[in-house]
Design an enzyme around this catalytic site. Structure first.
Site, PDB file in Angstrom:
ATOM      1  N   GLY A 133      -7.686  49.522 -11.940  1.00  0.00           N
ATOM      2  CA  GLY A 133      -6.978  50.131 -10.824  1.00  0.00           C
ATOM      3  C   GLY A 133      -7.548  51.500 -10.525  1.00  0.00           C
ATOM      4  N   CYS A 134      -6.721  52.363 -10.019  1.00  0.00           N
ATOM      5  CA  CYS A 134      -7.148  53.710  -9.648  1.00  0.00           C
ATOM      6  C   CYS A 134      -7.661  54.466 -10.866  1.00  0.00           C
ATOM      7  CB  CYS A 134      -5.967  54.455  -9.027  1.00  0.00           C
ATOM      8  SG  CYS A 134      -6.354  56.155  -8.609  1.00  0.00           S
ATOM      9  N   PHE A 135      -8.842  55.051 -10.731  1.00  0.00           N
ATOM     10  CA  PHE A 135      -9.421  55.752 -11.878  1.00  0.00           C
ATOM     11  C   PHE A 135      -8.629  56.984 -12.283  1.00  0.00           C
ATOM     12  CE2 PHE A 135     -13.107  56.914  -8.744  1.00  0.00           C
ATOM     13  CZ  PHE A 135     -12.304  57.779  -8.007  1.00  0.00           C
ATOM     14  N   TRP A 136      -7.825  57.540 -11.390  1.00  0.00           N
ATOM     15  CA  TRP A 136      -7.008  58.696 -11.764  1.00  0.00           C
ATOM     16  C   TRP A 136      -6.053  58.337 -12.900  1.00  0.00           C
ATOM     17  CZ3 TRP A 136      -5.108  59.708  -6.118  1.00  0.00           C
ATOM     18  CH2 TRP A 136      -6.155  60.222  -5.343  1.00  0.00           C
ATOM     19  N   CYS A 137      -5.504  57.123 -12.850  1.00  0.00           N
ATOM     20  CA  CYS A 137      -4.562  56.683 -13.889  1.00  0.00           C
ATOM     21  C   CYS A 137      -5.251  56.574 -15.240  1.00  0.00           C
ATOM     22  CB  CYS A 137      -3.959  55.329 -13.526  1.00  0.00           C
ATOM     23  SG  CYS A 137      -2.978  55.332 -12.018  1.00  0.00           S
TER      24      CYS A 137
END
Length: 176
Positions: free
Chosen positions: A9-13
């Site tokens: 998913g989102c790399f920020w997570c």
């Protein structure tokens, strides 16, 4: 120091999650697995580049091993949905393990087989396990995103609950 490249998913997570673990020295958000030489966020989000949002984790295997990183990885995203994590939809959000050697490949397959056998999830794991092509670091404004933007809605609604889950389930792995 060893490296791991994971997409969920989102790399920020993932960056926020892995940055909290003992033995993890550095986490870099980036792109992997596509067919363009110099992808940027716009190209990746459009789906045109074929890249997956990933993190490159530099870790000390004497303090945390690859299998443990994978256990955390599978706990902080849904590996049973193809190209989707919550409201983030598209091939750039695929669940993916980009292995750097045969030992990582075998470990990934073993962990997935074990999780499937234990029926940890309600559906089979669809995580891609592929040899790592070139890793491309994301733009600077994506690095350490959660640490710099904790009050943003996405951080509060999506990332913070994942971090709370890590604190509950993996407290023994957290940095002091």
């Amino acid at each position: 120091m060893e490296k791991a490249i994971l997409g969920g998913g989102c790399f920020w997570c993932l960056e926020a999650a892995f940055s909290q673990l003992k033995g993890v020295e550095r986490v870099v958000s980036g792109y992997c697995g596509g067919h363009t030489d110099s992808p940027d966020y716009r190209q990746v989000c459009s789906g045109d580049s074929g890249h997956v949002e990933v993190v490159e984790i530099s870790y000390d295997p004497a303090l945390i091993d690859y299998a443990t990183l994978l256990q955390v990885f599978f706990a902080v995203h849904d590996p049973t949905t193809l190209n989707r994590q919550g409201h983030d939809v598209g091939t750039q959000y695929a669940s993916a393990i980009f292995y750097l050697d045969e030992t990582q490949r075998e470990c990934a397959r073993r962990v997935i087989a074990q999780l499937d056998a234990e029926q940890i999830f309600d559906a089979p794991i669809v995580t891609r396990v592929e040899s790592a092509p070139r890793f491309h670091p994301a733009e600077d404004y994506h690095q350490n995103y959660y640490a710099q933007n904790q009050q943003q809605n996405y951080c509060q609604l999506v990332i913070s609950p994942k971090l709370a889950k890590i604190r509950r389930r993996f407290s023994h792995l957290l940095q002091n």
